[in-house]
Structures are given as structure tokens and as C-alpha cells.
Motif scaffolding. Structure first.
Motif, PDB file in Angstrom:
ATOM      1  N   ILE A  64       0.839  -1.197   0.000  1.00  0.00           N
ATOM      2  CA  ILE A  64       0.000   0.000   0.000  1.00  0.00           C
ATOM      3  C   ILE A  64       0.877   1.251   0.000  1.00  0.00           C
ATOM      4  N   GLY A  65       1.960   1.227   0.785  1.00  0.00           N
ATOM      5  CA  GLY A  65       2.887   2.356   0.819  1.00  0.00           C
ATOM      6  C   GLY A  65       3.551   2.596  -0.523  1.00  0.00           C
ATOM      7  N   ILE A  66       3.917   1.519  -1.221  1.00  0.00           N
ATOM      8  CA  ILE A  66       4.521   1.649  -2.555  1.00  0.00           C
ATOM      9  C   ILE A  66       3.530   2.301  -3.513  1.00  0.00           C
ATOM     10  N   PHE A  67       2.284   1.851  -3.457  1.00  0.00           N
ATOM     11  CA  PHE A  67       1.220   2.467  -4.265  1.00  0.00           C
ATOM     12  C   PHE A  67       1.154   3.969  -3.991  1.00  0.00           C
ATOM     13  N   ALA A  68       1.019   4.324  -2.717  1.00  0.00           N
ATOM     14  CA  ALA A  68       0.820   5.726  -2.344  1.00  0.00           C
ATOM     15  C   ALA A  68       2.000   6.595  -2.760  1.00  0.00           C
ATOM     16  N   GLY A  69       3.216   6.126  -2.481  1.00  0.00           N
ATOM     17  CA  GLY A  69       4.400   6.898  -2.831  1.00  0.00           C
ATOM     18  C   GLY A  69       4.512   7.125  -4.325  1.00  0.00           C
ATOM     19  N   TYR A  70       4.228   6.085  -5.105  1.00  0.00           N
ATOM     20  CA  TYR A  70       4.303   6.223  -6.559  1.00  0.00           C
ATOM     21  C   TYR A  70       3.228   7.178  -7.074  1.00  0.00           C
ATOM     22  N   PHE A  71       2.000   7.045  -6.570  1.00  0.00           N
ATOM     23  CA  PHE A  71       0.918   7.895  -7.060  1.00  0.00           C
ATOM     24  C   PHE A  71       1.165   9.367  -6.721  1.00  0.00           C
ATOM     25  N   ILE A  72       1.750   9.628  -5.555  1.00  0.00           N
ATOM     26  CA  ILE A  72       2.092  11.009  -5.196  1.00  0.00           C
ATOM     27  C   ILE A  72       3.143  11.542  -6.162  1.00  0.00           C
ATOM     28  N   PHE A  73       4.185  10.750  -6.414  1.00  0.00           N
ATOM     29  CA  PHE A  73       5.220  11.181  -7.354  1.00  0.00           C
ATOM     30  C   PHE A  73       4.639  11.401  -8.752  1.00  0.00           C
ATOM     31  N   ASP A  74       3.839  10.447  -9.231  1.00  0.00           N
ATOM     32  CA  ASP A  74       3.325  10.521 -10.598  1.00  0.00           C
ATOM     33  C   ASP A  74       2.411  11.723 -10.768  1.00  0.00           C
ATOM     34  N   SER A  75       1.619  12.045  -9.749  1.00  0.00           N
ATOM     35  CA  SER A  75       0.738  13.209  -9.830  1.00  0.00           C
ATOM     36  C   SER A  75       1.558  14.487  -9.968  1.00  0.00           C
ATOM     37  N   VAL A  76       2.593  14.618  -9.159  1.00  0.00           N
ATOM     38  CA  VAL A  76       3.459  15.798  -9.218  1.00  0.00           C
ATOM     39  C   VAL A  76       4.143  15.881 -10.576  1.00  0.00           C
TER      40      VAL A  76
END
Length: 261
Positions: free
Chosen positions: A88-100
Motif C-alpha cells: 500500500i505504501g509503494i502504491f501511495a508513494g508512486y501515485f504522489i510522485f506521478d501526480s506531481v
């Protein structure tokens, strides 16, 4: 309360994909870059490579986690493991990066479907899954959706490397893309709605409402994406205008002509 595993995984994931993106855009990168994306639009290629790597990583980890803990299928509310929370943390970290990354280079107007998708999932992942240590099974279900993302991002990379839509490799990827889209992406989302309805009685009313909104939002977004995918790969007969067809999630992007910020 949050545990170190989930939060650390989120931070490491964000930092890891940020550094990967920097490397892909640097002279140290040894991966061949398509000539068309060697200049000011290289960020598109690096974003696609990062997305492909993320989809492959979480798909493998999620499949292994569900194999190790089959209770995720039956007890979706209370079942949780350290590996599950790390995913779940990997998902969240990637989605935050990808959005930025998307907003930085292409703007919110062009990328809002993807950014909305990411914001919704990050709010659920960080706001509930990792804080309350519940419903992690839904995160594992999302790993099955990412199986389709491998072929979806693979499609984008094939177009970037100049593969014709009539080539055997592209056609094979298109077939697997549609099969996994229906079986995993749409299949999981269709199952998600009644699951949420059943499990809502065991969580707070606010999150129950938000999970329902999330499920419907994701279903609508992915129905739109499926329509664009079918129209692009099975209705359009030529490669005319292929540049505007690269990323079916962000159509009509003015930055596709090479403008970057």
C-alpha cells in the motif's frame, strides 16, 4: 495509528521513483531512448518507463502477498500483514510522485483524469488503510488491476519506440491489454462495489460513504479509458495522428508538440 512499515514504504517509494526519473532523464541512463523523445519531451518516455516498472513491481508483490495470505480474499476488513501495508505504501508513494510529475510537465487540465484517480486512491490508502490497518485486502485487489497496467503502459512504450499498430508485437499486446482490462481492471472494479456495500457496516459512516464514492469514481474513469482504448486500437485504422494517441488517459494535450515546462 500509522506504523513505520507503511509510512517508510511510502517515503521510500516516492524517493525511489523520483530518483529513477532523474536517472532516466540523465546522461547516465543506458536504456535506449526513442529518438523522438530524446529532447524536450523525454519526460514522457521516463514517466512511461516508471509507470511500467511500478505496475510490474506491485503486481508481482501483490500476487505473492495474496498467495501467502489467502485470508485477504475472505476477510478483507481485518486481515493485514506487514508486506500488505508495504505494498500500500509503494502504491501511495508512486501515485504522489506521478501526480506531481504529470502536473509539472503537462498541467492539471490535460492530466486531471489520472490525477483524480491518484488522489482518490492515495486518500484511501494513507487516510484509512495504513492508519486504521483495515481493508488492506482492497489494496491487494488493486494489485490485480495493475496486471492490466503492465500491458497498458507497454502499449504506450511500443508506440513511443515506433511500433506500428499493425505490427505483430503491438497487436499481441493489444489483445492481452483488452483481456486483462476486462478480467482484472473492470472485473475487480465490478466486484469492488458489492464488496464495499457488504463491508461498510463494519466501518465508520464517513469512510463508508467515501469508499462508495471511490468505487463509483474509479468505475466511471475506467469506463472512459476503455472506450478510448477500443476507439484507438480497434476502430482507428491508421497511424495518422499517432502522437496525440500516445496516452489515452490525457488526450488533446497541447504539450504533445514538444513544449515542456
Amino acid at each position: 495509528m500509522y506504523t513505520p512499515a507503511g509510512l517508510c514504504a511510502t517515503f521510500i517509494s516516492f524517493l525511489g521513483f523520483f530518483k529513477l526519473n532523474q536517472w532516466l532523464n540523465s546522461e547516465l541512463c543506458f536504456i535506449p531512448v526513442p529518438a523522438k523523445y530524446a529532447g524536450s519531451t523525454r519526460y514522457k518516455w521516463s514517466n512511461a518507463v516508471g509507470s511500467f516498472i511500478h505496475a510490474t513491481l506491485v503486481s508481482l508483490l501483490g500476487a505473492y502477498c495474496m498467495y501467502q495470505t489467502p485470508e485477504y480474499f475472505t476477510e478483507r476488513v481485518l486481515t493485514t500483514t506487514t508486506l500488505g501495508e508495504i505494498i500500500i505504501g509503494i502504491f501511495a508513494g508512486y501515485f504522489i510522485f506521478d501526480s506531481v510529475d504529470l502536473v509539472k510537465y503537462q498541467g492539471i487540465q490535460a492530466t486531471w483524469p489520472v490525477v483524480l484517480h491518484h488522489v482518490v486512491l492515495v486518500s484511501v490508502g494513507l487516510g484509512y488503510f495504513l492508519y486504521h490497518h483495515q481493508l488492506v485486502g482492497y489494496g491487494m485487489l488493486a494489485c490485480l488491476i495493475e496486471i492490466n497496467s503492465i500491458f497498458l503502459h507497454g502499449r504506450l512504450l511500443l508506440l513511443m519506440y515506433g511500433f506500428s499498430k499493425t505490427s505483430l508485437v503491438y497487436r499481441l499486446n493489444s489483445v492481452f491489454n483488452i483481456i486483462t482490462y476486462l478480467a482484472f481492471r473492470m472485473g475487480c472494479l465490478v466486484l469492488l462495489i458489492p464488496m464495499v456495500m457488504d463491508d461498510c457496516e463494519r466501518i465508520s459512516s464517513f469512510w463508508c460513504y467515501w469508499f462508495r464514492v471511490t468505487a463509483v469514481t474509479l468505475l466511471v474513469i475506467n469506463l472512459i479509458l476503455f472506450y478510448r482504448l477500443i476507439r484507438s486500437d480497434f476502430i482507428t485504422k491508421s497511424n495518422k495522428g499517432i502522437e496525440t494517441d500516445l496516452n489515452i488517459m490525457v488526450p488533446n494535450n497541447n504539450n504533445l508538440n514538444g513544449k515542456s515546462h
